[in-house]
Structures are given as C-alpha cells and as structure tokens.
Design an enzyme around this catalytic site. Sequence first.
Site, PDB file in Angstrom:
ATOM      1  N   GLU A  60       0.557  -0.828   0.264  1.00  0.00           N
ATOM      2  CA  GLU A  60      -0.307   0.283  -0.049  1.00  0.00           C
ATOM      3  C   GLU A  60       1.118   1.366  -0.220  1.00  0.00           C
ATOM      4  O   GLU A  60       0.123   2.125  -1.067  1.00  0.00           O
ATOM      5  CB  GLU A  60      -0.654   0.402   1.148  1.00  0.00           C
ATOM      6  N   ASP A  61       1.618   1.171   0.774  1.00  0.00           N
ATOM      7  CA  ASP A  61       2.720   1.954   0.644  1.00  0.00           C
ATOM      8  C   ASP A  61       3.557   2.966  -0.179  1.00  0.00           C
ATOM      9  O   ASP A  61       4.274   3.095  -0.105  1.00  0.00           O
ATOM     10  CB  ASP A  61       3.179   2.346   2.373  1.00  0.00           C
TER      11      ASP A  61
END
Length: 189
Positions: A60-61
């Site tokens: 996600e990051d």
Amino acid sequence: MFYWVPLPCVDLVQRAQAFAAEAYGSESELEHPGEVVALIREAGGDEELQAAAYLHDLVEDTDVELSDVEREFGPRVRELVAAMTEDESIRAYGGRKEEARCRARDAGRDAALLFVADKLSNARRMRRGQKKAESRKLGHYSRTLKTMSAAYPDLSLLPELEGELRARGDAPEEDPPVNALAHRQDAPA
C-alpha cells in the site's frame, strides 16, 4: 522496479526488516511495523509471521508488489501480506475496511493475529499522540475486535485491543455490517 538480493546468512525476520527499510527509504518508517513484529513475537508468531509483520504495509505504501514479496520471502509471507493489503477498488471507507477485516479473518488464524496486532499498534500510537485519532478508524478497530473475536475467541492480543479501545472510551459498537461489494467500482448496479 525494486530489486533485492537476499543475504543467506541473515534470518528471515532480519531480511524483512532490511527489505522494508530499503523500500521505505528510511529506518524511521519502521517504528509501526517494528511494534507489530514485537506484538507478533510476544504472541508466539513464527518467523514467517514476524517477517510479514515488517512487510504488511509495503504494497500500500511503496512500489513493492506482492510478487516481490513472494520472490524474496516465499508464498506464505506473500499470502499474509496480501491478506493485509486493502482493495483500493472499493472506494467507500466502510466497505473497504469491512472487506479487509473479512479477508484477514478468512485467511486464517495467523492473518487474523497480524490484523489485530496492526490495529493494536495503531490504537496505541493514537494514545501516544503518534497517529491522529480518527473516530472512523477507531470504529474500524472496534469492528475488527468484534469480527476476530467471533471467529477466533481465544486469539492472542484480542484482550489487549479491547483494553486499549475501552481505555479510549471506544468500546465495541453494535452496527449492521456493510455490504462491501456494493462499494466496488466494478460492482453491478
């Protein structure tokens, strides 16, 4: 593309820590994943579960993809990280979070433990002023407690998450489940 050369003399958890630090570009970004690793270790989680704890937010990051995780750490770690990675095609916050809770629950006891450890760490970070305390996130953590308690009543860390939420005055709430699929962009009308 991000490439990683595994060090054969370093254990899996240390490799995951180094991989995460490289992907984030900073050791300082490892505070939350490191706390999740410590919770997993204290709960008796094995090396693969601890490695997944370091890697749980990377997809996600960062630019790391699940295929990178599998190549470097194997299929089980990939599956655990996949269980922690939100489906961004679900635009509505409540639906996306419900789908994530259910997917983690359905992925098995280890994925559920990792999910609870993540929420416990975040709730503690909110209490310490390291993360903004948002009511919708706290509601998600409360619903996580209910979901995982129903599926795995003896799961380690559930009492700690409940205690953290109660200390904040955010006891588990009663609300109807959201149909997660109704919030998908590609859902039929």
